[in-house]
Design an enzyme around this catalytic site. Structure first.
Site, PDB file in Angstrom:
ATOM      1  N   HIS A   1       7.292  40.880 -20.558  1.00  0.00           N
ATOM      2  CA  HIS A   1       8.018  41.839 -19.416  1.00  0.00           C
ATOM      3  C   HIS A   1       8.154  43.116 -19.891  1.00  0.00           C
ATOM      4  O   HIS A   1       8.138  43.566 -20.833  1.00  0.00           O
ATOM      5  CB  HIS A   1       9.424  41.036 -19.134  1.00  0.00           C
ATOM      6  CG  HIS A   1      10.558  40.983 -20.145  1.00  0.00           C
ATOM      7  ND1 HIS A   1      10.533  40.040 -21.171  1.00  0.00           N
ATOM      8  CD2 HIS A   1      11.364  41.960 -20.500  1.00  0.00           C
ATOM      9  CE1 HIS A   1      11.737  40.226 -22.115  1.00  0.00           C
ATOM     10  NE2 HIS A   1      12.040  41.395 -21.554  1.00  0.00           N
TER      11      HIS A   1
ATOM     12  N   HIS B   1      12.628  48.942 -21.580  1.00  0.00           N
ATOM     13  CA  HIS B   1      11.822  48.514 -22.843  1.00  0.00           C
ATOM     14  C   HIS B   1      10.589  47.660 -22.442  1.00  0.00           C
ATOM     15  O   HIS B   1      10.335  47.021 -21.233  1.00  0.00           O
ATOM     16  CB  HIS B   1      12.706  47.675 -24.157  1.00  0.00           C
ATOM     17  CG  HIS B   1      13.147  46.319 -23.356  1.00  0.00           C
ATOM     18  ND1 HIS B   1      14.506  46.082 -22.721  1.00  0.00           N
ATOM     19  CD2 HIS B   1      12.847  45.334 -23.343  1.00  0.00           C
ATOM     20  CE1 HIS B   1      14.632  45.029 -22.498  1.00  0.00           C
ATOM     21  NE2 HIS B   1      13.693  44.128 -22.638  1.00  0.00           N
TER      22      HIS B   1
ATOM     23  N   GLU C   1      10.507  45.026 -27.611  1.00  0.00           N
ATOM     24  CA  GLU C   1      11.229  43.824 -27.863  1.00  0.00           C
ATOM     25  C   GLU C   1      10.054  42.703 -28.010  1.00  0.00           C
ATOM     26  O   GLU C   1       8.956  42.924 -27.573  1.00  0.00           O
ATOM     27  CB  GLU C   1      12.094  43.305 -26.649  1.00  0.00           C
ATOM     28  CG  GLU C   1      12.657  41.923 -26.647  1.00  0.00           C
ATOM     29  CD  GLU C   1      13.388  41.468 -25.312  1.00  0.00           C
ATOM     30  OE1 GLU C   1      13.114  42.054 -24.339  1.00  0.00           O
ATOM     31  OE2 GLU C   1      13.794  40.345 -25.437  1.00  0.00           O
TER      32      GLU C   1
END
Ligand SMILES: CC[C@H](C(=O)O)C(=O)SCCNC(=O)CCNC(=O)[C@H](O)C(C)(C)COP(=O)(O)OP(=O)(O)OC[C@H]1O[C@@H](n2cnc3c(N)ncnc32)[C@H](O)[C@@H]1OP(=O)(O)O
Ligand SMILES: [Co+2]
Length: 134
Positions: free
Chosen positions: A7, A79, A130
């Site tokens: 994502h 992010h 991440e």
């Protein structure tokens, strides 16, 4: 080591407004808002054919995204999340190469019920990274 783009996260002040705009203006499929108190955010996922958008709204007094929103009051890309086969192997390799793993260094369970880690944005060209266990 990194695999699929799981994502791209966008930090927003008003997650209901952001969700409604994507749903009504862009015709997107959006999830319900889900508080993630362990991470200090409320999240919504926008499902796309090839990846997801994750909206983040601060939750609680110590949200890790509060300062980001002070600097970016209209919101902004916060992010990117890549999947890895083995998050411990990935973490240890990254630490051995001098990358900074944020927090305790131990994975936490993220919004998908999988272990996640964060890498310092200054080590990855101004982008908070991440990692999520695939
Ligand atoms: C439910 C889990 C969900 C999931 O997908 O499963 C999530 O994604 S949870 C997402 C929210 N949690 C986190 O972001 C945890 C990791 N983040 C952090 O620990 C902090 O946000 C941190 C350390 C990256 C930044 O914290 P803070 O802004 O308070 O610190 P500084 O102001 O000192 O920032 C240091 C330096 O980095 C720049 N910065 C900050 N955030 C970002 C960012 N998102 N992207 C790029 N750069 C960022 C900041 O501007 C400072 O740079 P400087 O040049 O010194 O001003
Ligand atoms: Co995320």
């Amino acid at each position: 080591m990194i695999g699929r783009l799981n994502h791209v996260a966008i930090a927003v002040k008003d997650i209901a407004k952001a969700s409604a705009t994507y749903r009504d203006t862009l015709g997107a499929t959006v999830s319900a808002a889900t508080p993630q108190p362990d991470h200090g955010v409320t999240v919504v996922f926008v499902e796309l054919p090839n990846t997801k958008i994750e909206f983040l709204e601060p939750l609680g007094a110590d949200s890790p995204i509060a300062k980001f929103l002070e600097k970016n009051p209209d919101g902004g890309i916060h992010h990117v999340c890549y999947e890895v086969d083995d998050i411990i192997v990935a973490r240890d390799k990254l630490k051995a190469e001098g990358a900074r793993v944020l927090g305790s260094g131990e994975p936490k369970i993220g919004a998908h019920g999988k272990p996640v880690l964060f890498l310092h944005p200054k080590d990855f060209f101004g982008t908070l990274v991440e990692l999520e266990q695939a």
